[in-house]
Design a protein around this motif. Sequence first.
Motif, PDB file in Angstrom:
ATOM      1  N   THR A   1      10.539  14.814  -7.112  1.00  0.00           N
ATOM      2  CA  THR A   1      11.409  14.609  -7.421  1.00  0.00           C
ATOM      3  C   THR A   1      11.939  13.607  -5.878  1.00  0.00           C
ATOM      4  OG1 THR A   1      12.735  16.551  -8.167  1.00  0.00           O
ATOM      5  CG2 THR A   1      13.726  14.887  -7.145  1.00  0.00           C
ATOM      6  N   SER A   2      11.183  14.105  -5.291  1.00  0.00           N
ATOM      7  CA  SER A   2      10.752  13.420  -3.478  1.00  0.00           C
ATOM      8  C   SER A   2      10.214  12.066  -3.524  1.00  0.00           C
ATOM      9  CB  SER A   2      10.505  14.512  -2.552  1.00  0.00           C
ATOM     10  OG  SER A   2      10.725  13.468  -1.026  1.00  0.00           O
ATOM     11  N   PHE A   3       9.232  12.149  -4.301  1.00  0.00           N
ATOM     12  CA  PHE A   3       9.139  10.916  -4.189  1.00  0.00           C
ATOM     13  C   PHE A   3       9.004   9.642  -5.006  1.00  0.00           C
ATOM     14  CE2 PHE A   3       4.810  13.468  -3.377  1.00  0.00           C
ATOM     15  CZ  PHE A   3       4.552  12.961  -2.040  1.00  0.00           C
ATOM     16  N   ILE A   4      10.070  10.211  -6.161  1.00  0.00           N
ATOM     17  CA  ILE A   4      11.125   9.254  -6.863  1.00  0.00           C
ATOM     18  C   ILE A   4      11.986   8.312  -5.851  1.00  0.00           C
ATOM     19  CG2 ILE A   4      12.720   8.743  -9.281  1.00  0.00           C
ATOM     20  CD1 ILE A   4      10.715  10.984 -10.133  1.00  0.00           C
ATOM     21  N   VAL A   5      12.533   9.490  -4.924  1.00  0.00           N
ATOM     22  CA  VAL A   5      14.233   8.674  -4.021  1.00  0.00           C
ATOM     23  C   VAL A   5      13.310   8.005  -3.609  1.00  0.00           C
ATOM     24  CG1 VAL A   5      15.719   9.845  -2.708  1.00  0.00           C
ATOM     25  CG2 VAL A   5      15.329  11.109  -4.951  1.00  0.00           C
ATOM     26  N   ALA A   6      12.282   8.298  -2.821  1.00  0.00           N
ATOM     27  CA  ALA A   6      11.710   7.414  -2.169  1.00  0.00           C
ATOM     28  C   ALA A   6      10.932   6.389  -1.866  1.00  0.00           C
ATOM     29  CB  ALA A   6      10.132   8.533  -1.124  1.00  0.00           C
ATOM     30  N   PHE A   7      10.614   5.907  -3.155  1.00  0.00           N
ATOM     31  CA  PHE A   7      10.442   5.000  -3.859  1.00  0.00           C
ATOM     32  C   PHE A   7      11.749   4.321  -4.372  1.00  0.00           C
ATOM     33  CE2 PHE A   7       8.493   2.678  -7.101  1.00  0.00           C
ATOM     34  CZ  PHE A   7       7.169   1.548  -6.726  1.00  0.00           C
ATOM     35  N   ARG A   8      12.097   4.654  -4.668  1.00  0.00           N
ATOM     36  CA  ARG A   8      13.796   3.997  -5.100  1.00  0.00           C
ATOM     37  C   ARG A   8      14.273   3.590  -3.695  1.00  0.00           C
ATOM     38  NH1 ARG A   8      16.788   4.481  -9.421  1.00  0.00           N
ATOM     39  NH2 ARG A   8      18.912   4.566  -8.574  1.00  0.00           N
ATOM     40  N   GLN A   9      14.312   4.185  -2.632  1.00  0.00           N
ATOM     41  CA  GLN A   9      14.927   3.442  -1.615  1.00  0.00           C
ATOM     42  C   GLN A   9      13.935   2.152  -0.367  1.00  0.00           C
ATOM     43  OE1 GLN A   9      15.693   6.882   1.548  1.00  0.00           O
ATOM     44  NE2 GLN A   9      17.659   7.091   0.201  1.00  0.00           N
TER      45      GLN A   9
ATOM     46  N   PHE B   1      -5.119  15.946  -9.283  1.00  0.00           N
ATOM     47  CA  PHE B   1      -5.291  17.517  -8.296  1.00  0.00           C
ATOM     48  C   PHE B   1      -5.661  16.882  -6.369  1.00  0.00           C
ATOM     49  CE2 PHE B   1      -5.557  21.855  -6.169  1.00  0.00           C
ATOM     50  CZ  PHE B   1      -4.361  21.719  -6.240  1.00  0.00           C
ATOM     51  N   THR B   2      -6.737  16.996  -6.050  1.00  0.00           N
ATOM     52  CA  THR B   2      -7.022  16.369  -4.055  1.00  0.00           C
ATOM     53  C   THR B   2      -6.878  15.289  -4.447  1.00  0.00           C
ATOM     54  OG1 THR B   2      -8.595  17.901  -4.927  1.00  0.00           O
ATOM     55  CG2 THR B   2      -8.994  16.876  -3.576  1.00  0.00           C
ATOM     56  N   GLY B   3      -6.915  14.040  -5.095  1.00  0.00           N
ATOM     57  CA  GLY B   3      -6.251  12.610  -4.796  1.00  0.00           C
ATOM     58  C   GLY B   3      -4.983  12.877  -4.369  1.00  0.00           C
ATOM     59  N   THR B   4      -4.338  13.825  -5.027  1.00  0.00           N
ATOM     60  CA  THR B   4      -3.084  13.874  -4.750  1.00  0.00           C
ATOM     61  C   THR B   4      -2.711  14.104  -3.251  1.00  0.00           C
ATOM     62  OG1 THR B   4      -1.727  14.016  -6.846  1.00  0.00           O
ATOM     63  CG2 THR B   4      -0.255  14.663  -5.561  1.00  0.00           C
ATOM     64  N   ALA B   5      -2.886  15.284  -3.038  1.00  0.00           N
ATOM     65  CA  ALA B   5      -3.301  15.923  -1.530  1.00  0.00           C
ATOM     66  C   ALA B   5      -3.618  14.822  -0.549  1.00  0.00           C
ATOM     67  CB  ALA B   5      -3.508  17.144  -1.891  1.00  0.00           C
ATOM     68  N   LEU B   6      -4.935  14.097  -0.675  1.00  0.00           N
ATOM     69  CA  LEU B   6      -4.986  13.168   0.003  1.00  0.00           C
ATOM     70  C   LEU B   6      -4.125  11.808   0.099  1.00  0.00           C
ATOM     71  CD1 LEU B   6      -9.276  12.558  -1.464  1.00  0.00           C
ATOM     72  CD2 LEU B   6      -7.387  13.782   0.955  1.00  0.00           C
ATOM     73  N   ALA B   7      -3.895  11.760  -0.633  1.00  0.00           N
ATOM     74  CA  ALA B   7      -2.623  10.293  -1.070  1.00  0.00           C
ATOM     75  C   ALA B   7      -1.072  11.499   0.454  1.00  0.00           C
ATOM     76  CB  ALA B   7      -1.842  10.292  -1.589  1.00  0.00           C
ATOM     77  N   CYS B   8      -0.536  12.407  -0.054  1.00  0.00           N
ATOM     78  CA  CYS B   8       0.434  13.359   0.103  1.00  0.00           C
ATOM     79  C   CYS B   8      -0.124  13.085   1.453  1.00  0.00           C
ATOM     80  CB  CYS B   8       0.006  14.276  -0.282  1.00  0.00           C
ATOM     81  SG  CYS B   8       0.923  14.469  -1.793  1.00  0.00           S
TER      82      CYS B   8
ATOM     83  N   PHE C   1       1.645   6.590  -7.030  1.00  0.00           N
ATOM     84  CA  PHE C   1       0.297   7.551  -7.096  1.00  0.00           C
ATOM     85  C   PHE C   1       0.899   8.664  -6.940  1.00  0.00           C
ATOM     86  CE2 PHE C   1      -3.659   9.905  -5.434  1.00  0.00           C
ATOM     87  CZ  PHE C   1      -4.364   9.622  -6.542  1.00  0.00           C
ATOM     88  N   SER C   2       1.522   9.399  -5.786  1.00  0.00           N
ATOM     89  CA  SER C   2       1.751  10.419  -5.184  1.00  0.00           C
ATOM     90  C   SER C   2       2.553  10.888  -6.509  1.00  0.00           C
ATOM     91  CB  SER C   2       1.969  10.717  -3.500  1.00  0.00           C
ATOM     92  OG  SER C   2       1.795  10.597  -2.906  1.00  0.00           O
ATOM     93  N   ALA C   3       4.178  10.390  -6.876  1.00  0.00           N
ATOM     94  CA  ALA C   3       4.545  10.372  -8.278  1.00  0.00           C
ATOM     95  C   ALA C   3       3.946  10.929  -9.744  1.00  0.00           C
ATOM     96  CB  ALA C   3       5.809   9.372  -7.961  1.00  0.00           C
ATOM     97  N   ILE C   4       2.449  10.265  -9.484  1.00  0.00           N
ATOM     98  CA  ILE C   4       2.207  10.186 -10.341  1.00  0.00           C
ATOM     99  C   ILE C   4       1.322  11.328 -10.685  1.00  0.00           C
ATOM    100  CG2 ILE C   4       0.397   9.423 -12.384  1.00  0.00           C
ATOM    101  CD1 ILE C   4       1.963   6.318 -12.039  1.00  0.00           C
ATOM    102  N   GLY C   5       0.772  11.847  -9.517  1.00  0.00           N
ATOM    103  CA  GLY C   5      -0.469  12.628  -9.499  1.00  0.00           C
ATOM    104  C   GLY C   5       0.745  14.175  -9.366  1.00  0.00           C
ATOM    105  N   SER C   6       1.647  14.162  -8.848  1.00  0.00           N
ATOM    106  CA  SER C   6       2.332  14.944  -8.819  1.00  0.00           C
ATOM    107  C   SER C   6       3.573  15.996  -9.987  1.00  0.00           C
ATOM    108  CB  SER C   6       4.260  15.186  -7.671  1.00  0.00           C
ATOM    109  OG  SER C   6       3.942  15.163  -6.481  1.00  0.00           O
ATOM    110  N   GLY C   7       3.161  15.037 -10.733  1.00  0.00           N
ATOM    111  CA  GLY C   7       4.048  14.956 -11.953  1.00  0.00           C
ATOM    112  C   GLY C   7       2.783  15.895 -13.523  1.00  0.00           C
TER     113      GLY C   7
ATOM    114  N   LEU D   1       0.547  -1.227   0.064  1.00  0.00           N
ATOM    115  CA  LEU D   1       0.017   0.021   0.019  1.00  0.00           C
ATOM    116  C   LEU D   1       0.543   1.306  -0.022  1.00  0.00           C
ATOM    117  CD1 LEU D   1      -3.080   1.372  -0.521  1.00  0.00           C
ATOM    118  CD2 LEU D   1      -2.943   0.798   2.794  1.00  0.00           C
ATOM    119  N   LEU D   2       1.711   1.337   1.015  1.00  0.00           N
ATOM    120  CA  LEU D   2       3.084   2.347   0.694  1.00  0.00           C
ATOM    121  C   LEU D   2       3.479   2.605  -0.835  1.00  0.00           C
ATOM    122  CD1 LEU D   2       4.214   4.338   2.654  1.00  0.00           C
ATOM    123  CD2 LEU D   2       6.030   3.006   2.972  1.00  0.00           C
ATOM    124  N   ASN D   3       4.059   1.525  -0.954  1.00  0.00           N
ATOM    125  CA  ASN D   3       4.776   1.851  -2.498  1.00  0.00           C
ATOM    126  C   ASN D   3       3.564   2.457  -3.731  1.00  0.00           C
ATOM    127  OD1 ASN D   3       6.771   0.695  -1.888  1.00  0.00           O
ATOM    128  ND2 ASN D   3       6.679  -1.243  -2.588  1.00  0.00           N
TER     129      ASN D   3
END
Length: 162
Positions: free
Chosen positions: A152-160, A63-70, A12-18, A5-7
């Motif tokens: 960018t931050s979500f990509i780094v988190a996802f990679r880690q 827009f709002t879904g990304t905010a909720l996921a964040c 989702f947040s990375a795609i939404g932010s993008g 779920l975290l992944n």
Amino acid sequence: MSDRLLNGLTLFSAIGSGLIAGIFFAFSVFVMTALARLPSAQGIAAMQSINVVILNPLFGVVFTGTALACAVLAITSYFRWGEAGAIYLLIGSLIYLIGSFLATLMFNVPLNDALAAADPNSANGAELWLHYSSNWTAWNHVRTVASIAALTSFIVAFRQFG
């Protein structure tokens, strides 16, 4: 929260932010410049139409879904603080929530509301357009940079996590 779920929320947040970054980038780079080249009445009318059309379910989900996921990811990062990627989840979430979502609600939406009430053919409308286009675009630059930074931050988190 499970790793799966975290992944998923991080992706989702990375795609939404993008996606949001792309929309904001387009407005910062060429849409507002093109509208500013038009006579003020035409620029106002075009932006009024854009502001009506953008309020659709698909944009709302992104827009709002990304905010909720964040918001969920920010809370989750607290409980996973010692784990790889947690700091990037928090940073990305806060950047999106403050720099994109909150900036929109506090600065761009009130400007949009004022423009919606304007008569494009009036002298007041022309004066409002000058104020609107410069201030709206400046805040849009902030939203663009914030959305790219969150991505960018979500990509780094996802990679880690991997």
